[in-house]
Write an enzyme that holds these catalytic residues in place. Structure first.
Site, PDB file in Angstrom:
ATOM      1  N   ASP A 228       0.853  -1.189   0.000  1.00 66.21           N
ATOM      2  CA  ASP A 228       0.000   0.000   0.000  1.00 66.21           C
ATOM      3  C   ASP A 228       0.891   1.242   0.000  1.00 66.21           C
ATOM      4  OD1 ASP A 228      -3.109   0.547   0.612  1.00 66.21           O
ATOM      5  OD2 ASP A 228      -1.897   2.131   1.519  1.00 66.21           O
ATOM      6  N   ASN A 236      -3.176  13.087  -3.723  1.00 67.40           N
ATOM      7  CA  ASN A 236      -4.358  13.458  -4.502  1.00 67.40           C
ATOM      8  C   ASN A 236      -4.940  14.792  -4.053  1.00 67.40           C
ATOM      9  OD1 ASN A 236      -4.548  11.339  -6.351  1.00 67.40           O
ATOM     10  ND2 ASN A 236      -5.652  10.019  -4.924  1.00 67.40           N
ATOM     11  N   HIS A 241      -5.550  14.632  -8.784  1.00 72.52           N
ATOM     12  CA  HIS A 241      -5.629  13.219  -9.150  1.00 72.52           C
ATOM     13  C   HIS A 241      -4.690  12.853 -10.301  1.00 72.52           C
ATOM     14  CE1 HIS A 241      -8.922  11.967  -6.521  1.00 72.52           C
ATOM     15  NE2 HIS A 241      -9.443  13.174  -6.713  1.00 72.52           N
ATOM     16  N   ASP A 245      -2.305   9.689 -10.295  1.00 67.77           N
ATOM     17  CA  ASP A 245      -2.219   8.707 -11.380  1.00 67.77           C
ATOM     18  C   ASP A 245      -0.776   8.514 -11.834  1.00 67.77           C
ATOM     19  OD1 ASP A 245      -4.949   8.573 -11.207  1.00 67.77           O
ATOM     20  OD2 ASP A 245      -5.326   9.804 -12.994  1.00 67.77           O
ATOM     21  N   GLU A 271      -4.686   2.599  -4.124  1.00 69.00           N
ATOM     22  CA  GLU A 271      -3.227   2.595  -4.018  1.00 69.00           C
ATOM     23  C   GLU A 271      -2.692   1.259  -3.540  1.00 69.00           C
ATOM     24  OE1 GLU A 271      -4.775   4.350  -0.076  1.00 69.00           O
ATOM     25  OE2 GLU A 271      -5.400   4.148  -2.168  1.00 69.00           O
TER      26      GLU A 271
END
Length: 360
Positions: A228, A236, A241, A245, A271
């Site tokens: 994770d 974010n 975002h 990405d 994630e």
């Protein structure tokens, strides 16, 4: 972790090499057996009245075999043998009918259906291998049926037969090739996470199930790892975002660069990533994950004017020590993952913690 059943798409693609999924292929074969058997019974009656008792007897026998095989196609493990036997017998029958004296010229149209059935039931390669010789033989038989082809009319009949046969063969081959390519692309899309290019959740779960089955047979250990990205929400929220990405893609690339060719990695959502480390014990897997953790933490990511510092936490579960089923392995790996997060993140949490100082 939701472990709902997902179809193994790789296996599905292999099964669909014939142009149809296995269950659809079976249904079509059963329908063809039933229809062909019924039609043969009708033709057997007509052949008997036409004075060809031996042909009538053959058709009745063939119809009986087809009716016998129809219900067995539903579950037989030898579907391929049944299909080959059916097609070879059917195509041979077409040729035999054409050789009968005073055969109707309409009998030759059955040659054109050969590539359709062969490609649909067998696929591009095997369909070509089976239908090609029979198509050629059909054209040769038609040539001798015409006898003298010195006239323009006879030449036109022969060319019509040959050209139609060639066009049908080429069309089916091209169609099947395009279908295979299109299905391959669809399967890749269905198996791949669009953001990172890694395996998606469904693909990862089916691969894990297959790995467990293989390990049961070979008694070879493997390790499931849950990873994770730490504080991903902050990226974010502060950078947007698009930046998130970008980080996901870079982490995915980092995982692919470091893992062995025998290992498997997928994005499970958000994630969170999953890794399957084959033929390895917890101690060696920990060393690999610790190296990967340091690699991620030391990676400099630049997005626009911002430099992004990323770390990741890992939780590990060993098969079969921590469970023999996928659900149990996911549960153990999740527990260690969140134990590592509670302990401060950016670390590898493993069942062999006592073996490595500093490990959670």
């Amino acid at each position: 972790m939701d472990m709902s059943n997902h179809q193994d798409l790789g296996k599905t693609l292999e099964q669909s090499r014939s142009g149809l999924r296995d269950n659809h292929r079976r249904s079509l074969a059963r329908l063809l057996f039933l229809v062909t058997g019924s039609v043969l019974m009708v033709f057997a009656s007509l052949q008997l009245f036409n004075g060809y008792a031996w042909i009538s007897a053959l058709e009745v026998a063939a119809a009986g075999l087809l009716f016998f095989g129809t219900p067995r196609l539903k579950n037989t493990p030898h579907l391929g043998k049944w299909v080959y036997g059916y097609l070879i017998a059917l195509f041979s029958f077409f040729i035999a009918i054409m050789l009968v004296p005073d055969a109707s010229v309409a009998a030759f149209v059955w040659v054109l259906i050969m590539p359709v059935l062969a490609y649909l039931l067998l696929g591009k390669r095997e369909g070509l291998i089976l239908s090609g010789p029979f198509m050629l033989l059909g054209c040769v038989v038609f040539y001798f049926y015409l006898g003298n082809i010195g006239s323009a009319a006879s030449m036109i009949d022969l060319l019509n037969m040959v050209l139609c046969g060639c066009l049908m063969q080429v069309f089916m081959h091209k169609y099947e090739a395009r279908r295979e390519e299109a299905e391959q692309r669809l399967v890749e899309v269905a198996q791949t996470d669009a953001m990172t290019g890694l395996a998606n959740r469904a693909n990862f779960q089916s691969t894990l199930a297959r790995t467990i089955a293989e390990s049961e047979r070979s008694n070879t250990a493997f390790v499931l790892v849950m990873m994770d990205i730490d504080h991903f929400k902050i990226i974010n929220d502060t950078l947007g975002h698009d930046a998130g990405d970008y980080v996901l893609r870079e982490i995915g690339r980092c995982l692919q660069e470091r893992l062995r060719t025998t290992d498997f990695v997928g994005r499970l959502g958000g994630e969170e990533f999953g890794l399957i480390l084959r033929d390895v014990r917890s101690e060696a897997a920990y060393e690999l994950m610790e190296e990967l953790r340091l690699r991620i933490a030391g990676r400099e990511l630049s997005y626009g004017d911002a430099d992004i510092q990323v770390t990741a936490s890992f939780g590990m579960a060993q098969w079969p020590d921590d469970g023999r089923e996928a659900e149990a392995l996911f549960s153990v790996a999740d527990q260690y993952l969140y134990r590592g997060k509670r302990a401060g993140r950016n670390r590898v949490a493993s069942p062999c913690a006592q073996l490595s100082p500093g490990v959670v």
